[in-house]
Each structure stands twice: as C-alpha cells, then as structure tokens.
Scaffold this motif. Structure first.
Motif, PDB file in Angstrom:
ATOM      1  N   UNK A  38       7.536   6.295  -8.429  1.00  0.00           N
ATOM      2  CA  UNK A  38       6.335   6.946  -8.783  1.00  0.00           C
ATOM      3  C   UNK A  38       5.999   7.810  -9.912  1.00  0.00           C
ATOM      4  N   UNK A  41       6.126  -2.893  -7.346  1.00  0.00           N
ATOM      5  CA  UNK A  41       5.703  -3.140  -8.736  1.00  0.00           C
ATOM      6  C   UNK A  41       6.698  -1.797  -9.046  1.00  0.00           C
ATOM      7  N   UNK A  47       0.226   6.670  -0.504  1.00  0.00           N
ATOM      8  CA  UNK A  47       1.286   6.819  -1.085  1.00  0.00           C
ATOM      9  C   UNK A  47       1.861   8.398  -1.369  1.00  0.00           C
ATOM     10  N   UNK A  48       2.605   8.739  -0.951  1.00  0.00           N
ATOM     11  CA  UNK A  48       2.897  10.716  -1.475  1.00  0.00           C
ATOM     12  C   UNK A  48       2.029  11.015  -2.573  1.00  0.00           C
ATOM     13  N   UNK A  49       2.352   9.994  -3.749  1.00  0.00           N
ATOM     14  CA  UNK A  49       1.838  10.507  -5.401  1.00  0.00           C
ATOM     15  C   UNK A  49       0.627  10.215  -5.185  1.00  0.00           C
ATOM     16  N   UNK A  69      -2.020  11.988  -6.865  1.00  0.00           N
ATOM     17  CA  UNK A  69      -2.152  12.153  -8.507  1.00  0.00           C
ATOM     18  C   UNK A  69      -3.818  10.634  -8.645  1.00  0.00           C
ATOM     19  N   UNK A  70      -4.568  10.642  -8.083  1.00  0.00           N
ATOM     20  CA  UNK A  70      -5.682  10.190  -8.084  1.00  0.00           C
ATOM     21  C   UNK A  70      -6.289  10.945  -7.094  1.00  0.00           C
ATOM     22  N   UNK A  96      -1.796  -0.358 -13.717  1.00  0.00           N
ATOM     23  CA  UNK A  96      -0.769   0.151 -12.909  1.00  0.00           C
ATOM     24  C   UNK A  96      -1.538   1.239 -11.950  1.00  0.00           C
ATOM     25  N   UNK A  97      -1.519   1.249 -11.043  1.00  0.00           N
ATOM     26  CA  UNK A  97      -2.122   2.237  -9.737  1.00  0.00           C
ATOM     27  C   UNK A  97      -1.222   2.961  -8.448  1.00  0.00           C
ATOM     28  N   UNK A  98      -2.004   4.195  -8.069  1.00  0.00           N
ATOM     29  CA  UNK A  98      -1.064   4.466  -6.772  1.00  0.00           C
ATOM     30  C   UNK A  98      -1.629   3.892  -5.268  1.00  0.00           C
ATOM     31  N   UNK A  99      -0.519   4.176  -4.630  1.00  0.00           N
ATOM     32  CA  UNK A  99      -1.439   3.105  -3.540  1.00  0.00           C
ATOM     33  C   UNK A  99      -2.006   4.997  -2.626  1.00  0.00           C
ATOM     34  N   UNK A 143       6.570   0.928 -12.233  1.00  0.00           N
ATOM     35  CA  UNK A 143       5.594   1.959 -13.390  1.00  0.00           C
ATOM     36  C   UNK A 143       5.925   2.899 -14.520  1.00  0.00           C
ATOM     37  N   UNK A 189      -3.280  10.769 -15.591  1.00  0.00           N
ATOM     38  CA  UNK A 189      -3.632  10.829 -15.198  1.00  0.00           C
ATOM     39  C   UNK A 189      -3.823  12.956 -14.411  1.00  0.00           C
TER      40      UNK A 189
END
Lengths: 561, 57
Positions: A116, A1, B26-28, B31-32, B20-23, A3, A193
């Motif tokens: 990302x 996906x 995942x390094x990012x 942010x979650x 949209x979401x971050x796994x 972003x 976020x």
C-alpha cells in the motif's frame, strides 16, 4: 490485490534529482542559476565584493604587524543558500527514490501494508520533480520575463505579477497540461491521491501567518466594511447558486473565492464543500479573469471620480478579489506613492482574516444542504462530518495570536522590536545631526516626540513612534539624509520571525505539491461539466461587490479613515 | 486507471469507485477522503509547527 506497479520510472526520477544536486554542487550550472535568480545573484556579487575588500584590509594590517594573513570565512549569500538547498534536496530525495525504485524493481510484492505505502511513492516522486521544475525554473523565469518586458517598455505592467504566474498558478497549470496531454501513468496514480493530504496540511499551517492582534490595529471602518462585503458576497453566491440549481460543492467553493480573496480561500474551502477538481479550477479561473478586468477598470473609474489615495485603496482592497491584483490596481492608480497601496493592503489583510469564519459557515451550510433530503439533527451531523483540518487552522491562528511562533502583533512573521536592533544598525552621528536640524519642521507633537526619541536612542523605541515617523518622513522639504536616516531606523526595527520564515518555505512546498496533484485531476471534460452558471454568478456578485463598495467608500471613507 | 475515475474518486464523497482502491479501514485510508486524512494533516502540520519552534524558535 497488489497496488505496486513495476516500473523503472522511480529510479529515473531519482537519478535526475541527484544529477541536479550534483550540477549545483559542482557549480556547472552557475551561469544558468545566475540568470534564473537575478536578485539573489546580485546580492551574492555584493557579498563577495565586501568580503574581498575586508580580507584585503585584514591581510594588509596583519602584514604591517608582521603576522600571518588571517583566515576569514566567507559569509553565505542568498545565492549560495539557494544552491545549497537545491543540492541538499536533489541528493536527499533523489537518493531515497533511487533506493526505493531499485527495491520495487527487485521486489516481489505481496498484498499488505508495505505494498500500500510503496505504491504511492512513484506518484509522489513525479509530483515532487514537477514541483522542483516549477519552483526553481518556471517561477523565477516568468518573474524575470515579466520584469524585462516592463523594463523594455513593451508593456507598462508586469504581466507575470498581474496574471499571477507564480508557483501556485503554474503548479496547477503544469498538472493540467500533464493530465490532458500525456495522461497520468498507472505507476503514478496512487501517489497523485496524496495531493489533498498535503494541501490540507498547508491550509492548517496557513493559520500561523496571521495574528488576531492585527485586527485590532486595522480600525473599525475597515473591519466593518470588509465584514459586510465578504459575508454579503458569500451569502449572495450561496443564494444564487441554490436558485440556479448549481451543485452545492461548486456554489460553496465559488462563494469562498468571491467572498474572501481568491486562490488561497478557494483552496482552503474546497475540501469543506467536497469540491471537484474541475470546480476548483473553474473558480480560480473566474476570479483571476475578473481580477484582471478590474485591474484596468478600477484605476480609470478612480481617476474619473477624482478619488483620493485612501478612498481608492479602500475600494480596491474591498472590491477586487485577488491579492496580487489589488496591489496591481493600487499601483496603476498611484504609481509613485505608497499610500494607496498601503490602504489597499490593509483592507486586503482584513479580508484574509475572515477566512476561518467563512470556512466554518460553509461547513455548516454544506452539511445542512447535502443532508436536506433526510431529516437530520444538524448538530449531530456537524459533529460527525465537520472537517477537522479547519479546527487545525483555527488552532494555529490561536497559537499564533498568543505569540507562540512570533511576537503576537505580527503579520506574516514581520514584527516590530527595538530590543533586537543590532549595534551596527544604530544611527550614525552624521545622521543624528541631520535629524536634529529637522526637528523644527515636525508638524505634530507626536512626530516631534518620536523624532526626539530617535535622536536620543539612535533607534526607534516604540511602535507608536514608528507610525509617527512614517508620517514625518513624508513632510515636504525634509532633508534627504534625514529621510534616509528615518528609513534606516525603520528597517532596523522591523524583524522577520525565523520560525515563520521557515513555515512560509514549508507552506510553499506543501502548496506546490498539493496544487500540482490537484491540477493532475483537472481534465477539460471536468471543466465543461461545470457549465456557464458559475460564471454568471461570479459576474453578478463581482459587479455588485465592486459597485456597492464604491458607493460605501464615496459616502463614508473620507470621514472615518 | 483512467484519470477521470481517479478524479471522480477524489472528488465529491471521495469513496473509491472501481479501479485500485484503499480499504476504508486500512491504515493507508489516510489517502482517501476521510477523517483519517484530516487527522494525518493535523498531525503533519503540528509536527512541522513543533519542529519549527524547536529548531528555529
């Protein structure tokens, strides 16, 4: 996906920031800046006048000696510094955002790390732009209006100060207005976020402002009294929240706000209990509204009951939830004396120092109650789920207490040091003579010794002497020149830690950024979801705290403080 | 993505639900809501603290 969303927004934000930097650098908006930053501008005028006078004298001396006119560098005023900072920030961030924005427009993104990370930049840029507007525009503007309205006699109090119209509250409000009126654009959603990451960083850095040595100076009564009321309020809120079946996150964040001291405690505790943005906003709103009511009621009750400055200061510092409103009530009670305000602030400081304990308690409480459906080992869950940033706050507090950032006995970076008094700040012979004449008027041996020390050394040598001279300065019939000399000596011995001053600036930016992002997640619907129960809990706990602390103050404070 | 979804994601639990979401791995995922976010905040705060001591101490 993928972003990253293609949008010219980041380039536009970057250009706006660079333009602001250029307007400051070229002096085009000096008129606007002088209106916004009134006190800095008046300091600037004084610095300029002093410099011109010194230059004139130096030039005259050089001419009389037949030498060429000397080259002197103009010192930087606060106004120059503020403008330089805005220029630097504008060029630095604006330039970076233009470059990244152009890259986004020309780039064909592919799924991966770069996509990302890049996807968060436009949202962060939007928040930063709003933070610039709030901190450099709205904050000083409302501050000026508050003072102007008071000076004009329309109101007898500074509405900007009392309603907390500073960058903290205005940052949240700006976020709320944006999300409810304009909605968050798709290109900014991922950047929003990141707000909580920066809020947590800010909370960790908050630990650097306090020192454990402060606790030792406060005296037993204030520590015990505040401890009982802070912990009692938290306990009662948690109990009522559970009984009234409020969500644990709402109850947790409300208990921190009602127990410790308003906005910063609410923000610090919110990630620990996983509070929703609407719940945080609700808590802050409840505390601020409650505080405004208290600010008018407390001084009236204080006068009716004939309370003294120490008693009223202790009561306001314990019973009112928000720091600014504590100061407001103390000044409303005793506008001409500083005693009430000082006592109230001491009690207020003690309350802040309970924050780490409350955060730890709430972490344990939340884990226990959230996991109650399944039988679990509390210890194991705590280890697995304990918010690590709280340990960061405690580590910073511990480091600060060892004197890593400023001398260990400091509070918010201010400390006493006779060794650092500059030669130019030593007392002048005229002041020494005035002090010598006042020696017989001293009322206690400590005051006499302290004054003798000041006369002999031309500066205050110890913290004890500083305390004794504070009371000596209040002796009736003291000569004005002697009073001024003591005040000058006190000022010369008080120092600001440069490190902590910088931390405070960083903190302000981190909180601005985090709170605007937080505000951007607060919709009217989310506040409605919180319902009326938290308001009931807030009113009950607030009233019990106010009445309880009044009774305790009336019974004990006279003897102990 | 509607802001209410974002709001829901970032609040209780913090696990992204739709949009949209971050796994998580995942390094990012800093942010979650995650321990990684806490670790990143710790790292950032200590970097600021260290630079404060080095440049202004």
């Amino acid at each position: 996906m993928i972003y990253t969303k293609k949008s010219p927004a980041l380039v536009i934000i970057g250009i706006v920031m660079m333009l602001w930097g250029w307007l400051n650098a070229s002096g085009t908006i000096d008129g606007l800046q002088s209106t916004l930053q009134k006190s800095a501008f008046s300091d600037h005028t004084k610095v300029n006048e002093k410099f011109q006078a010194e230059l004139r004298v130096a030039t005259e001396i050089a001419q009389s000696e037949g030498k060429p006119a000397p080259e002197m560098k103009k010192p930087e005023s606060k106004f120059d510094h503020a403008k330089a900072l805005q220029t630097k920030f504008g060029y630095l961030f604006g330039g970076a955002f233009v470059l990244i924005g152009l890259f986004i427009l020309s780039w064909k993104p592919s799924a991966g790390n770069l996509d990302y990370y890049i996807s968060t930049v436009p949202g962060m840029a939007l928040i930063l732009l709003i933070a610039f507007v709030v901190r450099w525009g709205l904050d000083p503007m409302f501050g000026n209006w508050g003072k102007a309205v008071k000076a004009a006699g329309i109101l007898s109090w500074d509405f900007a100060k009392i309603f907390n119209l500073n960058y903290v509250v205005m940052g949240i409000l700006a976020g709320i207005v944006i999300v409810n009126v304009f909605k968050i654009p798709g290109w900014a959603a991922n950047g929003v976020r990141t707000a909580r990451l920066f809020l947590k960083t800010g909370v960790i850095l908050l630990g650097t402002l306090y020192s454990a040595a402060e606790l030792a100076q406060l005296g037993l009564l204030s520590v015990v009294m505040i401890g009982v009321f802070v912990l009692g309020s938290v306990w009662l809120t948690l109990l009522m929240g559970r009984r009234m079946k409020c969500p644990n996150s709402m109850t947790g964040v409300l208990s921190a706000g009602l127990g410790v001291c308003g906005v910063s405690a609410t923000v610090a505790a919110s990630p620990v209990v996983q509070a929703k943005s609407g719940e945080i906003a609700y808590t802050i709103g409840t505390i601020l509204l409650w505080g405004v009511g208290c600010m008018f009621i407390f001084p009236t009750v204080g006068h009716i009951l004939g309370m003294g400055p120490v008693q009223f200061g202790a009561w306001a510092g314990t019973g009112i939830l928000n720091s600014a409103q504590v100061a407001g009530a103390a000044l409303a009670f005793d506008p001409h004396g500083i005693e009430t305000l000082k006592v109230a602030e001491i009690f207020n400081i003690t309350r802040v120092l309970f924050l780490p304990i409350i955060v730890l308690w709430l972490a344990a409480w939340f884990v226990k109650h959230e996991e109650s459906a399944v039988k679990v080992n509390l210890g194991e869950v705590l280890v697995a789920k304990f918010p690590l940033f709280v340990l960061g706050f405690i580590a910073m507090f511990a480091l600060s207490s060892t004197g890593a950032f400023a001398p260990a006995g400091h509070y918010a970076g201010k400390y006493f040091s006779s060794a650092e008094v500059k030669e130019s700040n030593l007392l002048k012979p005229k002041e020494i003579r005035a002090l010598e004449a006042e020696l017989p008027k001293m009322e206690t041996p400590a005051e006499t010794t302290a004054l003798q020390g000041l006369i002999a050394n031309r500066k205050i040598m110890t913290r004890e002497d500083s305390q004794a001279l504070k009371s000596a300065a209040k002796i009736k019939g003291l000569d004005e020149l002697a009073k001024g000399a003591i005040a000058n000596a006190q000022k010369a011995a008080k120092h600001d830690s440069k490190v902590i001053k910088n931390f405070r600036d960083w903190l302000a930016w981190l909180f601005s950024f985090g709170l605007i992002g937080l505000g951007m997640q607060i919709t009217v619907a989310s506040i409605k979801q919180a319902g009326g129960k938290p308001l009931i809990i807030g009113s009950v706990v607030g009233t019990l705290k106010a009445v309880g602390s009044l009774v305790v103050v009336l019974m004990f404070v006279k003897e102990f403080v | 993505m509607a802001i209410n979804d974002l709001n829901a994601e970032m609040s209780a639990g913090g696990e992204p639900k739709g949009g949209p979401k971050f796994d998580r791995g995942h390094p990012l995922s800093i942010f979650v809501r995650d321990r990684n976010e806490d670790l990143s905040a710790l790292l950032l705060a200590f970097l600021i603290a260290m630079s404060g001591i080095i440049f202004f101490g």
